[in-house]
Design a protein around this motif. Structure first.
Motif, PDB file in Angstrom:
ATOM      1  N   GLY A  70       9.311   1.054   0.194  1.00 52.53           N
ATOM      2  CA  GLY A  70      10.285   1.954   0.822  1.00 52.53           C
ATOM      3  C   GLY A  70       9.760   2.456   2.141  1.00 52.53           C
ATOM      4  N   LYS A  71       9.992   3.730   2.444  1.00 49.22           N
ATOM      5  CA  LYS A  71       9.571   4.298   3.719  1.00 49.22           C
ATOM      6  C   LYS A  71       8.108   4.739   3.702  1.00 49.22           C
ATOM      7  CE  LYS A  71      14.200   5.935   4.936  1.00 49.22           C
ATOM      8  NZ  LYS A  71      15.043   7.102   5.278  1.00 49.22           N
ATOM      9  N   SER A  72       7.533   4.895   2.512  1.00 50.93           N
ATOM     10  CA  SER A  72       6.148   5.358   2.411  1.00 50.93           C
ATOM     11  C   SER A  72       5.166   4.236   2.109  1.00 50.93           C
ATOM     12  CB  SER A  72       6.029   6.428   1.313  1.00 50.93           C
ATOM     13  OG  SER A  72       6.832   7.546   1.590  1.00 50.93           O
ATOM     14  N   PHE A  73       5.628   3.223   1.361  1.00 56.32           N
ATOM     15  CA  PHE A  73       4.762   2.145   0.932  1.00 56.32           C
ATOM     16  C   PHE A  73       5.395   0.791   1.208  1.00 56.32           C
ATOM     17  CE2 PHE A  73       4.091   5.610  -2.224  1.00 56.32           C
ATOM     18  CZ  PHE A  73       2.762   5.904  -1.934  1.00 56.32           C
ATOM     19  N   VAL A  74       4.532  -0.223   1.308  1.00 51.70           N
ATOM     20  CA  VAL A  74       4.980  -1.604   1.285  1.00 51.70           C
ATOM     21  C   VAL A  74       4.562  -2.190  -0.057  1.00 51.70           C
ATOM     22  CG1 VAL A  74       4.775  -3.892   2.331  1.00 51.70           C
ATOM     23  CG2 VAL A  74       4.740  -1.854   3.782  1.00 51.70           C
ATOM     24  N   GLY A  75       5.545  -2.579  -0.854  1.00 52.22           N
ATOM     25  CA  GLY A  75       5.236  -3.254  -2.103  1.00 52.22           C
ATOM     26  C   GLY A  75       4.841  -4.685  -1.804  1.00 52.22           C
ATOM     27  N   VAL A  76       3.678  -5.102  -2.282  1.00 56.64           N
ATOM     28  CA  VAL A  76       3.162  -6.457  -2.027  1.00 56.64           C
ATOM     29  C   VAL A  76       2.955  -7.151  -3.355  1.00 56.64           C
ATOM     30  CG1 VAL A  76       1.318  -7.835  -0.979  1.00 56.64           C
ATOM     31  CG2 VAL A  76       2.015  -5.672   0.086  1.00 56.64           C
ATOM     32  N   ALA A  77       3.811  -8.118  -3.658  1.00 50.26           N
ATOM     33  CA  ALA A  77       3.723  -8.847  -4.923  1.00 50.26           C
ATOM     34  C   ALA A  77       2.907 -10.115  -4.717  1.00 50.26           C
ATOM     35  CB  ALA A  77       5.114  -9.194  -5.437  1.00 50.26           C
ATOM     36  N   ILE A  78       1.778 -10.211  -5.401  1.00 46.43           N
ATOM     37  CA  ILE A  78       0.930 -11.399  -5.263  1.00 46.43           C
ATOM     38  C   ILE A  78       1.358 -12.490  -6.231  1.00 46.43           C
ATOM     39  CG2 ILE A  78      -1.019 -10.087  -4.371  1.00 46.43           C
ATOM     40  CD1 ILE A  78      -2.231 -10.220  -7.195  1.00 46.43           C
ATOM     41  N   LEU A  79       2.372 -12.193  -7.042  1.00 39.42           N
ATOM     42  CA  LEU A  79       2.965 -13.187  -7.946  1.00 39.42           C
ATOM     43  C   LEU A  79       1.937 -13.742  -8.926  1.00 39.42           C
ATOM     44  CD1 LEU A  79       5.088 -14.990  -5.203  1.00 39.42           C
ATOM     45  CD2 LEU A  79       5.716 -13.010  -6.609  1.00 39.42           C
ATOM     46  N   GLY A  80       1.181 -12.821  -9.505  1.00 48.32           N
ATOM     47  CA  GLY A  80       0.155 -13.188 -10.468  1.00 48.32           C
ATOM     48  C   GLY A  80      -0.933 -12.128 -10.475  1.00 48.32           C
TER      49      GLY A  80
END
Length: 256
Positions: A177-187
């Protein structure tokens, strides 16, 4: 701290390289690493009783900058195109139901739909283009998650200087969102492409599922050579379920 600055100022650390040496602070043998990632010089001592860490900026040559940008394309397929059976979701009921179940806006995420395998598709972007995608089965089809390309890049959502590293796209979409970047490493494995992407953030929070704690701690250790401030968030539940205690602890990080 002066010992550390004096030591690293006397050695040449080219962009994209890491040097290991004795710690200037505690004297630990070969426990101290210094990494130059696009002008961000990050150091860390792995000796528990020391724990010295920090970072600073250094000058990059024109050649370093050019090499850095070309390296970012290493994990991107220039000719990648999503299969023709992946189309805009067009407000398909099952897609909307899936997204709303996690309180997500499908249009905000730009999700698509795989008509062939009944999957909601999360596009992976690079420089404003779709370079990959990962699809989550809406029904009981296996595998639950499917990767459509070979970019090696994570799925991301949100903006800010703090990255929250999670396992899957839904968790990244929930937390981003505006505070965080969600980073999915897919594992649960940290790839070189992930480390390169995460190096741009001031802080990275590792927030894998509760049953992946050993992997979480190992990942945090690996990432400390690339990100100045790496933290571990011990969860009660997967972030996609928005456990109140987990969300409170996560948002507490930006006020520390």
């Amino acid at each position: 701290m002066n010992n550390i600055y004096n030591t690293i100022s006397d050695i040449d650390i080219p962009n994209g390289t890491t040097k290991r040496m004795n710690c200037p602070n505690c004297g630990g043998y070969n426990t101290f690493t210094v990494t130059n990632n696009m002008g961000s010089l990050v150091w860390n001592c792995y000796k528990v009783s020391c724990g010295s860490k920090g970072g600073t900026r250094v000058h990059l040559s024109i050649d370093d900058i050019r090499a850095g940008f070309s390296g970012a394309k290493e994990f991107v397929e220039d000719s990648f195109e999503l299969p023709q059976y992946i189309i805009p979701h067009r407000k398909k009921r099952t897609v909307l139901s899936f997204c709303y179940g996690y309180k997500l806006d499908p249009d905000d995420l730009g999700v698509m739909y795989d008509v062939k395998e009944d999957r909601i598709v999360f596009p992976i972007m690079h420089e404003g283009k779709i370079v990959d995608g990962t699809g989550r089965a809406i029904g009981k089809r296996l595998p639950k998650w499917k990767r459509y390309g070979k970019s090696g890049l994570p799925y991301t959502h949100g903006c800010g200087k703090v990255a929250v590293v999670v396992e899957d796209c839904v968790s990244a979409a929930v937390v981003g969102g505006k505070s965080f970047v969600g980073v999915a490493i897919l594992g649960t494995s940290l790839q070189e492409s992930h480390k390169g992407y995460l190096a741009q953030f001031s802080t990275a929070v590792i927030a894998l599922d509760p049953d992946a704690l050993p992997k979480t701690l190992q990942m945090a250790k690996e990432l400390r050579g690339h990100v100045n401030d790496v933290r571990v968030l011990r969860l009660n539940d997967d972030l996609k379920y928005r456990n109140p205690t987990d969300m409170e602890n996560l948002y507490g990080i930006i006020t520390d």
